[in-house]
Design an enzyme around this catalytic site. Sequence first.
Site, PDB file in Angstrom:
ATOM      1  N   TYR A  24       0.812  -1.228   0.000  1.00  0.00           N
ATOM      2  CA  TYR A  24       0.000   0.000   0.000  1.00  0.00           C
ATOM      3  C   TYR A  24       0.843   1.275   0.000  1.00  0.00           C
ATOM      4  CZ  TYR A  24      -3.740  -3.193   1.384  1.00  0.00           C
ATOM      5  OH  TYR A  24      -4.650  -4.220   1.426  1.00  0.00           O
ATOM      6  N   HIS A  29      -4.450   6.231  -1.183  1.00  0.00           N
ATOM      7  CA  HIS A  29      -5.017   6.223   0.166  1.00  0.00           C
ATOM      8  C   HIS A  29      -3.953   6.445   1.236  1.00  0.00           C
ATOM      9  CE1 HIS A  29      -8.938   5.896   1.768  1.00  0.00           C
ATOM     10  NE2 HIS A  29      -8.968   4.630   2.110  1.00  0.00           N
ATOM     11  N   ASN A  76      -9.993   1.798   8.137  1.00  0.00           N
ATOM     12  CA  ASN A  76     -11.331   1.972   8.707  1.00  0.00           C
ATOM     13  C   ASN A  76     -11.386   1.840  10.222  1.00  0.00           C
ATOM     14  OD1 ASN A  76     -10.919  -0.763   8.781  1.00  0.00           O
ATOM     15  ND2 ASN A  76     -12.903  -1.332   7.960  1.00  0.00           N
TER      16      ASN A  76
END
Length: 199
Positions: A24, A29, A76
């Site tokens: 990632y 993000h 999240n």
Amino acid sequence: MAETEITMTDTFLIVGLGNPGREYRETRHNVGFMLLDRLTVTLNTRFTRLQSKALVASANYLERKIILAKPQTFMNLSGQSVQGLMHFYKLPLENLLIAHDDLDLPVGAIRIRPDGGSAGQKGMTSTIDRLGTDEFPRLRLGIGRPPGQMEAPDYVLQDFSKADLTIISETLNRAVEAALTWVTDGLDAAMNKYNGIIS
């Protein structure tokens, strides 16, 4: 109290939102993580410990203490780390700055705000839920809208293009300056100086 002693009101927490893991690292993000990595270079520090489910670094800067945190919970659940760190350091909300990606801003734009909703950003939703308020500063980093029919979740988990990475690098340099201005001169000064400029 000695003049050089740092109190909690002189302590500032900057949290960058992102997802842990090498896969990632350069995704849209993770631009919040990218900003914190850039800040560690500027402040000559590094992430050396895990605290409240976040990688944490600290530095002294112009008689202020800055705590940098990258939650390792995945996006999240970011609010778990933010809540834990705020409780541990007993900081007022105005001493918290959350840096995160924003689909509604073009690539190269930064926007500093004193409060507001999450605009669907899951890490911000989690943070607002955990803190029980949306009245804390945030530094929004533009990543642009997905092209064509691409869904937002797919878009934010893609790596930046090479062209966008060049723009983002310049943006992160300005965002570092903006975050440090927030620490030293306050939110209004940072907003007046850095909002509205696009790399």
